[in-house]
Design a protein around this motif. Sequence first.
Motif, PDB file in Angstrom:
ATOM      1  N   ALA A   1     -28.863  90.818 -19.056  1.00  0.00           N
ATOM      2  CA  ALA A   1     -26.998  90.772 -18.589  1.00  0.00           C
ATOM      3  C   ALA A   1     -26.749  89.491 -18.973  1.00  0.00           C
ATOM      4  O   ALA A   1     -25.711  88.976 -19.522  1.00  0.00           O
ATOM      5  N   ALA A   2     -27.668  88.335 -18.655  1.00  0.00           N
ATOM      6  CA  ALA A   2     -26.997  86.818 -18.824  1.00  0.00           C
ATOM      7  C   ALA A   2     -27.044  86.702 -20.381  1.00  0.00           C
ATOM      8  O   ALA A   2     -26.162  85.971 -20.738  1.00  0.00           O
TER       9      ALA A   2
ATOM     10  N   LEU B   1     -26.484  89.124 -22.757  1.00  0.00           N
ATOM     11  CA  LEU B   1     -25.217  89.662 -23.286  1.00  0.00           C
ATOM     12  C   LEU B   1     -24.176  89.220 -22.728  1.00  0.00           C
ATOM     13  O   LEU B   1     -22.897  89.131 -23.788  1.00  0.00           O
ATOM     14  N   THR B   2     -23.763  88.747 -21.885  1.00  0.00           N
ATOM     15  CA  THR B   2     -22.694  88.171 -21.310  1.00  0.00           C
ATOM     16  C   THR B   2     -22.411  86.607 -22.039  1.00  0.00           C
ATOM     17  O   THR B   2     -21.217  86.233 -21.834  1.00  0.00           O
ATOM     18  N   SER B   3     -23.394  86.175 -22.527  1.00  0.00           N
ATOM     19  CA  SER B   3     -23.386  84.788 -23.024  1.00  0.00           C
ATOM     20  C   SER B   3     -22.845  84.843 -24.383  1.00  0.00           C
ATOM     21  O   SER B   3     -22.599  83.883 -25.123  1.00  0.00           O
TER      22      SER B   3
ATOM     23  N   HIS C   1     -17.633  87.189 -27.539  1.00  0.00           N
ATOM     24  CA  HIS C   1     -16.930  88.614 -27.576  1.00  0.00           C
ATOM     25  C   HIS C   1     -16.929  89.097 -28.881  1.00  0.00           C
ATOM     26  O   HIS C   1     -16.575  90.517 -28.904  1.00  0.00           O
TER      27      HIS C   1
END
Length: 112
Positions: free
Chosen positions: A96-97, A99-101, A104
């Motif tokens: 998750a870390a 992918l969120t970094s 966009h």
Amino acid sequence: ASSDETMVTKAYTGARLRAVRNPYITEFEQNPELLEKNSAEVAKRAWDDGCWRLHGGDDSNYDEDVQAYVTGQNVGAIDTLVPAAEIVREMATTAAAILTSLPHTMIKNGHL
């Protein structure tokens, strides 16, 4: 166990597998003529000798000298026992870390 406490043996199944060294497999490795001629007979003997007791869920009355502790050669690298749930949580948190970094612009409609 460390990797030098393991050996590859046919004593449990008739096929080669790595297990923690014990008197049972040492006996067969030192005396290969004791091995039955086919793997079904080897497996039956090992079962009858109680080698797979822990694998069948019976943790009572097992014999450390015969128990099959099947392992990989990297067993020596293990220094702690971690519950599977903890490993999965850590992997999910790390994913998750990551992918969120990501910028966009790399993520479109929820896909990379």
